[in-house]
Design an enzyme around this catalytic site. Structure first.
Site, mmCIF file in Angstrom:
data_model
loop_
_atom_site.group_PDB
_atom_site.id
_atom_site.type_symbol
_atom_site.label_atom_id
_atom_site.label_comp_id
_atom_site.label_asym_id
_atom_site.label_seq_id
_atom_site.Cartn_x
_atom_site.Cartn_y
_atom_site.Cartn_z
ATOM 1 N N THR A 128 0.815 -1.211 0.000
ATOM 2 C CA THR A 128 0.000 0.000 0.000
ATOM 3 C C THR A 128 0.852 1.265 0.000
ATOM 4 O O THR A 128 1.978 1.254 0.520
ATOM 5 C CB THR A 128 -0.906 0.002 1.250
ATOM 6 O OG1 THR A 128 -1.540 1.267 1.366
ATOM 7 C CG2 THR A 128 -0.109 -0.234 2.526
ATOM 8 N N GLU A 130 0.159 3.606 1.869
ATOM 9 C CA GLU A 130 0.077 4.145 3.237
ATOM 10 C C GLU A 130 1.381 3.960 4.013
ATOM 11 O O GLU A 130 1.563 4.575 5.062
ATOM 12 C CB GLU A 130 -1.092 3.507 3.991
ATOM 13 C CG GLU A 130 -2.417 3.823 3.336
ATOM 14 C CD GLU A 130 -3.629 3.663 4.250
ATOM 15 O OE1 GLU A 130 -3.458 3.448 5.453
ATOM 16 O OE2 GLU A 130 -4.749 3.758 3.723
ATOM 17 N N TYR A 153 -2.326 -0.496 10.836
ATOM 18 C CA TYR A 153 -2.398 -1.174 9.527
ATOM 19 C C TYR A 153 -1.178 -0.843 8.683
ATOM 20 O O TYR A 153 -0.475 -1.747 8.205
ATOM 21 C CB TYR A 153 -3.674 -0.764 8.778
ATOM 22 C CG TYR A 153 -3.618 -1.071 7.291
ATOM 23 C CD1 TYR A 153 -3.653 -2.385 6.829
ATOM 24 C CD2 TYR A 153 -3.487 -0.043 6.347
ATOM 25 C CE1 TYR A 153 -3.576 -2.666 5.462
ATOM 26 C CE2 TYR A 153 -3.413 -0.316 4.982
ATOM 27 C CZ TYR A 153 -3.454 -1.634 4.551
ATOM 28 O OH TYR A 153 -3.352 -1.913 3.206
ATOM 29 N N LYS A 157 1.970 -3.204 7.341
ATOM 30 C CA LYS A 157 2.293 -3.393 5.917
ATOM 31 C C LYS A 157 3.737 -2.953 5.655
ATOM 32 O O LYS A 157 4.461 -3.577 4.866
ATOM 33 C CB LYS A 157 1.331 -2.608 5.022
ATOM 34 C CG LYS A 157 -0.102 -3.124 5.001
ATOM 35 C CD LYS A 157 -0.272 -4.522 4.423
ATOM 36 C CE LYS A 157 -0.035 -4.600 2.938
ATOM 37 N NZ LYS A 157 -0.398 -5.926 2.374
HETATM 38 P P1 NAD Z 1 -9.727 -7.507 1.857
HETATM 39 O O1 NAD Z 1 -9.794 -7.263 3.318
HETATM 40 O O2 NAD Z 1 -10.929 -7.301 1.013
HETATM 41 O O3 NAD Z 1 -9.242 -9.003 1.582
HETATM 42 C C1 NAD Z 1 -8.215 -9.603 2.313
HETATM 43 C C2 NAD Z 1 -8.335 -11.098 2.148
HETATM 44 O O4 NAD Z 1 -7.255 -11.702 2.895
HETATM 45 C C3 NAD Z 1 -9.642 -11.670 2.699
HETATM 46 O O5 NAD Z 1 -10.203 -12.579 1.795
HETATM 47 C C4 NAD Z 1 -9.223 -12.366 3.976
HETATM 48 O O6 NAD Z 1 -10.031 -13.480 4.325
HETATM 49 C C5 NAD Z 1 -7.801 -12.787 3.625
HETATM 50 N N1 NAD Z 1 -7.017 -12.990 4.859
HETATM 51 C C6 NAD Z 1 -6.900 -12.120 5.897
HETATM 52 N N2 NAD Z 1 -6.167 -12.677 6.871
HETATM 53 C C7 NAD Z 1 -5.801 -13.902 6.440
HETATM 54 C C8 NAD Z 1 -5.057 -14.950 7.011
HETATM 55 N N3 NAD Z 1 -4.550 -14.859 8.245
HETATM 56 N N4 NAD Z 1 -4.866 -16.084 6.291
HETATM 57 C C9 NAD Z 1 -5.396 -16.200 5.048
HETATM 58 N N5 NAD Z 1 -6.131 -15.238 4.456
HETATM 59 C C10 NAD Z 1 -6.327 -14.105 5.149
HETATM 60 O O7 NAD Z 1 -8.504 -6.613 1.356
HETATM 61 P P2 NAD Z 1 -8.206 -5.991 -0.074
HETATM 62 O O8 NAD Z 1 -8.715 -4.616 -0.096
HETATM 63 O O9 NAD Z 1 -8.603 -6.954 -1.111
HETATM 64 O O10 NAD Z 1 -6.613 -5.909 -0.006
HETATM 65 C C11 NAD Z 1 -5.791 -6.943 -0.520
HETATM 66 C C12 NAD Z 1 -4.335 -6.536 -0.389
HETATM 67 O O11 NAD Z 1 -4.109 -5.323 -1.113
HETATM 68 C C13 NAD Z 1 -3.895 -6.238 1.052
HETATM 69 O O12 NAD Z 1 -2.606 -6.740 1.222
HETATM 70 C C14 NAD Z 1 -3.903 -4.719 1.140
HETATM 71 O O13 NAD Z 1 -2.956 -4.273 2.080
HETATM 72 C C15 NAD Z 1 -3.507 -4.361 -0.274
HETATM 73 N N6 NAD Z 1 -3.966 -3.040 -0.749
HETATM 74 C C16 NAD Z 1 -5.296 -2.717 -0.659
HETATM 75 C C17 NAD Z 1 -5.733 -1.508 -1.166
HETATM 76 C C18 NAD Z 1 -7.185 -1.101 -1.117
HETATM 77 O O14 NAD Z 1 -7.506 0.060 -1.433
HETATM 78 N N7 NAD Z 1 -8.104 -1.972 -0.766
HETATM 79 C C19 NAD Z 1 -4.808 -0.620 -1.752
HETATM 80 C C20 NAD Z 1 -3.452 -0.980 -1.793
HETATM 81 C C21 NAD Z 1 -3.055 -2.210 -1.297
HETATM 82 O O1 DAU Z 2 -4.201 3.908 0.239
HETATM 83 C C1 DAU Z 2 -4.392 2.533 0.161
HETATM 84 C C2 DAU Z 2 -5.263 2.061 1.293
HETATM 85 O O2 DAU Z 2 -6.578 2.521 1.022
HETATM 86 C C3 DAU Z 2 -5.255 0.558 1.475
HETATM 87 O O3 DAU Z 2 -3.969 0.139 1.819
HETATM 88 C C4 DAU Z 2 -6.254 0.129 2.556
HETATM 89 O O4 DAU Z 2 -6.306 -1.284 2.632
HETATM 90 C C5 DAU Z 2 -7.618 0.663 2.188
HETATM 91 O O5 DAU Z 2 -8.539 0.364 3.222
HETATM 92 C C6 DAU Z 2 -7.570 2.170 1.955
HETATM 93 O O6 DAU Z 2 -7.339 2.866 3.208
HETATM 94 P P1 DAU Z 2 -8.129 4.198 3.593
HETATM 95 O O7 DAU Z 2 -8.103 4.364 5.053
HETATM 96 O O8 DAU Z 2 -7.672 5.343 2.775
HETATM 97 O O9 DAU Z 2 -9.609 3.780 3.072
HETATM 98 P P2 DAU Z 2 -11.057 4.015 3.689
HETATM 99 O O10 DAU Z 2 -12.032 3.644 2.636
HETATM 100 O O11 DAU Z 2 -11.210 3.429 5.040
HETATM 101 O O12 DAU Z 2 -11.093 5.605 3.851
HETATM 102 C C7 DAU Z 2 -10.916 6.466 2.741
HETATM 103 C C8 DAU Z 2 -10.985 7.898 3.251
HETATM 104 O O13 DAU Z 2 -12.332 8.173 3.668
HETATM 105 C C9 DAU Z 2 -10.127 8.149 4.481
HETATM 106 O O14 DAU Z 2 -9.595 9.457 4.415
HETATM 107 C C10 DAU Z 2 -11.101 8.040 5.648
HETATM 108 C C11 DAU Z 2 -12.408 8.518 5.057
HETATM 109 N N1 DAU Z 2 -13.642 7.880 5.587
HETATM 110 C C12 DAU Z 2 -13.699 6.531 5.686
HETATM 111 C C13 DAU Z 2 -14.837 5.903 6.153
HETATM 112 C C14 DAU Z 2 -14.900 4.407 6.311
HETATM 113 C C15 DAU Z 2 -14.746 8.684 5.889
HETATM 114 O O15 DAU Z 2 -14.686 9.925 5.762
HETATM 115 N N2 DAU Z 2 -15.873 8.058 6.330
HETATM 116 C C16 DAU Z 2 -15.969 6.707 6.498
HETATM 117 O O16 DAU Z 2 -17.033 6.198 6.954
#
Ligand code: NAD
Ligand code: DAU
Length: 350
Positions: A128, A130, A153, A157
């Site tokens: 990420t 972050e 978090y 990471k």
């Molecule tokens: P998500 O929470 O939707 O999915 C995570 C998956 O990992 C789930 O299916 C969960 O069951 C599995 N998991 C969690 N703990 C586990 C464990 N102990 N053993 C086996 N499986 C396990 O998350 P996502 O948004 O799909 O993110 C996937 C990856 O991408 C993460 O590594 C996250 O840090 C990274 N990432 C996410 C974002 C975003 O915006 N969502 C952005 C950049 C990077």
């Molecule tokens: O930047 C990458 C990351 O983006 C990933 O690594 C994380 O897994 C993913 O969850 C995401 O993190 P954020 O904290 O940025 O995402 P989230 O959707 O939780 O929040 C996005 C922005 O919106 C953040 O500034 C917080 C704000 N927010 C979030 C929620 C849930 C609100 O204002 N209201 C809300 O209810």
């Protein structure tokens, strides 16, 4: 070639499998997930019909189970998505983040070290933006930006990224890392800003915006992220890190307003009625102000360009949530309801 995809029942992992399995018929994909709260095998229901797909339930914090997995399904490529991924949950309960994101990644790296002779295998770590902490009003993260994570978090990471690089330097493991900005799209668990806002707006519930809504995120459609991962696997340099971003910097309040507009256009509701649902709530502790990505390296070395603009990707996403009510209803039962009731119900205005 056998591809082991961890976290393939979660949001990005399942999109990655849905895109990859039909495309690479000469590869065998093993989806490894412990099926935690954010996982849903319905996300990969179509893909699961393919003969080159298998699912194995493994908790990556269990070192013996990970070892058995590598023994039974020896991979040539590991694409590591599995993680605890929600910042707000990491503030409420950081231990699971340390266990899965750090120890789980460590267990996988240990298995790679044990089962891969020198020169075999590739470990692709999905991380990420972050890890870099917060930006001020200007500038963008490059791959040289120092790590400065703010939340449990992002700290977990960051630690996992360091472990991956350490295994490359110390043991010669073939690794690549991508650090991506905020994803959105189908199958995202509705605790994150975009799906939470869409579903609350559909139900005419308050749309919670942290602080003044002025924090900025860079948004990338999930399929563009998945394509970037393949671009790095196929064309990225050994041991290299690549930042992935959409060049779509948007303030949170404008994300919420845009969702209200699109939902009004898609459903015929009055936009003003949806905007009236916006509710400013107490800010997230340690809330990073702004993320922005300089993806020059990825574009230059791996020939990647995102296909969706924020407008087109967000419209696709709104349509997806509108037309997948059964998925939404199933996901919003159980743990989700408990999380919302305990942590998101009683938030006061700043
Ligand atoms: P998500 O929470 O939707 O999915 C995570 C998956 O990992 C789930 O299916 C969960 O069951 C599995 N998991 C969690 N703990 C586990 C464990 N102990 N053993 C086996 N499986 C396990 O998350 P996502 O948004 O799909 O993110 C996937 C990856 O991408 C993460 O590594 C996250 O840090 C990274 N990432 C996410 C974002 C975003 O915006 N969502 C952005 C950049 C990077
Ligand atoms: O930047 C990458 C990351 O983006 C990933 O690594 C994380 O897994 C993913 O969850 C995401 O993190 P954020 O904290 O940025 O995402 P989230 O959707 O939780 O929040 C996005 C922005 O919106 C953040 O500034 C917080 C704000 N927010 C979030 C929620 C849930 C609100 O204002 N209201 C809300 O209810």
């Amino acid at each position: 070639m056998q591809v082991l995809v961890t976290g393939g029942a979660g949001f990005i992992g399942s999109n990655f499998l849905n895109l990859s399995v039909p495309r690479y018929r000469d590869r065998r994909f093993v989806n490894v997930d412990h099926l935690g709260y954010a996982a849903n095998l319905a996300n990969v229901a179509e893909t699961a019909k393919s003969p080159n797909y298998a699912f194995v339930r493994v908790d990556i914090t269990d070192a013996d189970a990970v070892d058995r997995l590598f023994h039974d399904h020896p991979p040539d490529l590991v694409v590591h998505f599995a993680a605890e991924s929600h910042v707000d949950r990491s503030i409420v309960g950081p231990r699971a983040f340390v266990r899965t994101n750090i120890e789980g990644t460590f267990n996988l790296l240990e298995a790679c070290r044990k089962y891969w002779p020198k020169g075999r295998g590739l470990f692709h770590h999905v991380s990420t933006d972050e890890v870099y902490g917060s930006l001020g009003e200007s500038g963008a993260f490059t791959e040289a930006t120092p790590y400065d994570p703010s939340s449990p978090y992002s700290a977990s990471k960051a630690a996992s990224d360091h472990l991956v690089r350490a295994y490359a330097r110390t043991y010669g493991l073939a690794t690549k890392i991508t650090n991506c900005s905020n994803n959105y799209g189908p199958y995202q668990f509705p605790e994150k800003l975009i799906p939470l806002t869409i579903l609350n707006a559909i139900d005419r519930k308050p749309l919670p915006v942290y602080g003044k809504g002025l924090n900025v995120r860079d948004w990338l459609y999930v399929e563009d992220h998945c394509e970037a991962i393949w671009a790095v696997i196929d064309h990225g340099g050994p041991g290299r890190t690549y930042n992935v971003g959409g060049n779509n910097e948007v303030r949170n309040i404008d994300v919420v307003r845009q969702i209200c507009r699109l939902l009004a256009e898609e459903t015929g509701q009055r936009e003003d009625d949806l905007l009236a649902l916006i509710s400013y709530v107490t800010d997230r502790p340690g809330h990073d102000l702004r993320y922005a990505i300089d993806a020059t390296r990825l574009k230059a070395e791996c020939r990647w360009t995102p296909q969706e603009t924020f407008e087109t990707g967000l419209r696709r996403t709104v349509r997806w949530y509108l037309s997948n009510k059964a998925w939404v209803d199933e996901v919003r039962s159980g743990d989700y309801r408990k999380w919302i009731a305990t942590n998101y119900a009683d938030r006061t205005q700043p």
